[in-house]
Design a protein around this motif. Structure first.
Motif, PDB file in Angstrom:
ATOM      1  N   ALA A  17       0.827  -1.210   0.000  1.00 46.18           N
ATOM      2  CA  ALA A  17       0.000   0.000   0.000  1.00 46.18           C
ATOM      3  C   ALA A  17       0.862   1.261   0.000  1.00 46.18           C
ATOM      4  O   ALA A  17       0.551   2.230  -0.702  1.00 46.18           O
ATOM      5  CB  ALA A  17      -0.932  -0.006   1.200  1.00 46.18           C
ATOM      6  N   ALA A  21       0.911   3.903  -2.993  1.00 46.66           N
ATOM      7  CA  ALA A  21       0.527   5.299  -2.761  1.00 46.66           C
ATOM      8  C   ALA A  21       1.625   6.259  -3.191  1.00 46.66           C
ATOM      9  O   ALA A  21       1.344   7.328  -3.733  1.00 46.66           O
ATOM     10  CB  ALA A  21       0.192   5.506  -1.287  1.00 46.66           C
ATOM     11  N   THR A  24       1.390   6.616  -6.947  1.00 46.04           N
ATOM     12  CA  THR A  24       0.155   7.132  -7.550  1.00 46.04           C
ATOM     13  C   THR A  24      -0.215   8.498  -6.988  1.00 46.04           C
ATOM     14  O   THR A  24      -0.371   9.443  -7.738  1.00 46.04           O
ATOM     15  CB  THR A  24      -1.021   6.162  -7.325  1.00 46.04           C
ATOM     16  OG1 THR A  24      -1.139   5.882  -5.945  1.00 46.04           O
ATOM     17  CG2 THR A  24      -0.833   4.880  -8.092  1.00 46.04           C
ATOM     18  N   PHE A  25      -0.350   8.607  -5.687  1.00 51.56           N
ATOM     19  CA  PHE A  25      -0.813   9.863  -5.093  1.00 51.56           C
ATOM     20  C   PHE A  25       0.311  10.879  -4.907  1.00 51.56           C
ATOM     21  O   PHE A  25       0.094  12.073  -5.034  1.00 51.56           O
ATOM     22  CB  PHE A  25      -1.479   9.599  -3.738  1.00 51.56           C
ATOM     23  CG  PHE A  25      -2.603   8.620  -3.813  1.00 51.56           C
ATOM     24  CD1 PHE A  25      -3.652   8.818  -4.694  1.00 51.56           C
ATOM     25  CD2 PHE A  25      -2.615   7.501  -3.024  1.00 51.56           C
ATOM     26  CE1 PHE A  25      -4.699   7.923  -4.778  1.00 51.56           C
ATOM     27  CE2 PHE A  25      -3.653   6.594  -3.085  1.00 51.56           C
ATOM     28  CZ  PHE A  25      -4.698   6.800  -3.966  1.00 51.56           C
ATOM     29  N   TYR A  41      -0.441   1.701  -9.421  1.00 53.64           N
ATOM     30  CA  TYR A  41      -1.785   1.132  -9.469  1.00 53.64           C
ATOM     31  C   TYR A  41      -1.750  -0.377  -9.240  1.00 53.64           C
ATOM     32  O   TYR A  41      -2.608  -0.926  -8.548  1.00 53.64           O
ATOM     33  CB  TYR A  41      -2.460   1.421 -10.809  1.00 53.64           C
ATOM     34  CG  TYR A  41      -2.837   2.862 -11.014  1.00 53.64           C
ATOM     35  CD1 TYR A  41      -3.463   3.589 -10.010  1.00 53.64           C
ATOM     36  CD2 TYR A  41      -2.579   3.501 -12.218  1.00 53.64           C
ATOM     37  CE1 TYR A  41      -3.808   4.913 -10.195  1.00 53.64           C
ATOM     38  CE2 TYR A  41      -2.921   4.818 -12.421  1.00 53.64           C
ATOM     39  CZ  TYR A  41      -3.542   5.517 -11.410  1.00 53.64           C
ATOM     40  OH  TYR A  41      -3.880   6.820 -11.603  1.00 53.64           O
ATOM     41  N   LEU A  44      -1.197  -1.038  -5.539  1.00 52.07           N
ATOM     42  CA  LEU A  44      -2.422  -0.785  -4.768  1.00 52.07           C
ATOM     43  C   LEU A  44      -3.437  -1.909  -4.962  1.00 52.07           C
ATOM     44  O   LEU A  44      -4.100  -2.323  -4.013  1.00 52.07           O
ATOM     45  CB  LEU A  44      -3.038   0.557  -5.164  1.00 52.07           C
ATOM     46  CG  LEU A  44      -2.342   1.788  -4.624  1.00 52.07           C
ATOM     47  CD1 LEU A  44      -3.015   3.050  -5.173  1.00 52.07           C
ATOM     48  CD2 LEU A  44      -2.358   1.806  -3.114  1.00 52.07           C
TER      49      LEU A  44
END
Length: 66
Positions: A17, A21, A24-25, A41, A44
């Motif tokens: 995770a 993250a 992606t974020f 992605y 995740l």
């Protein structure tokens, strides 16, 4: 004594995770749409699937003890 595989399940899910993250974020705007973003992605998705299996085994183990 717990088996070593059981000790790493939650830590492995959290690592998937966190890496997902980060890719992606928290990615730089110029890296959006590159392999790093798709890699995030994927991580995740792996983290979500792994969490579902952890929850499923938890509920089946508790159902067997009752």
């Amino acid at each position: 004594m717990k088996p070593k595989k059981q000790d790493w399940t939650i830590a492995r899910t959290l690592l998937f995770a966190i890496v997902g993250a980060m890719n992606t974020f928290f990615i730089k705007p110029e890296d959006i749409g590159t392999w790093k973003n798709y890699f995030g992605y994927l991580f995740l998705l792996i983290a979500v699937i792994h969490a579902i299996f952890i929850i499923k085994t938890y509920f089946t183990r508790n159902a067997n003890t009752k």
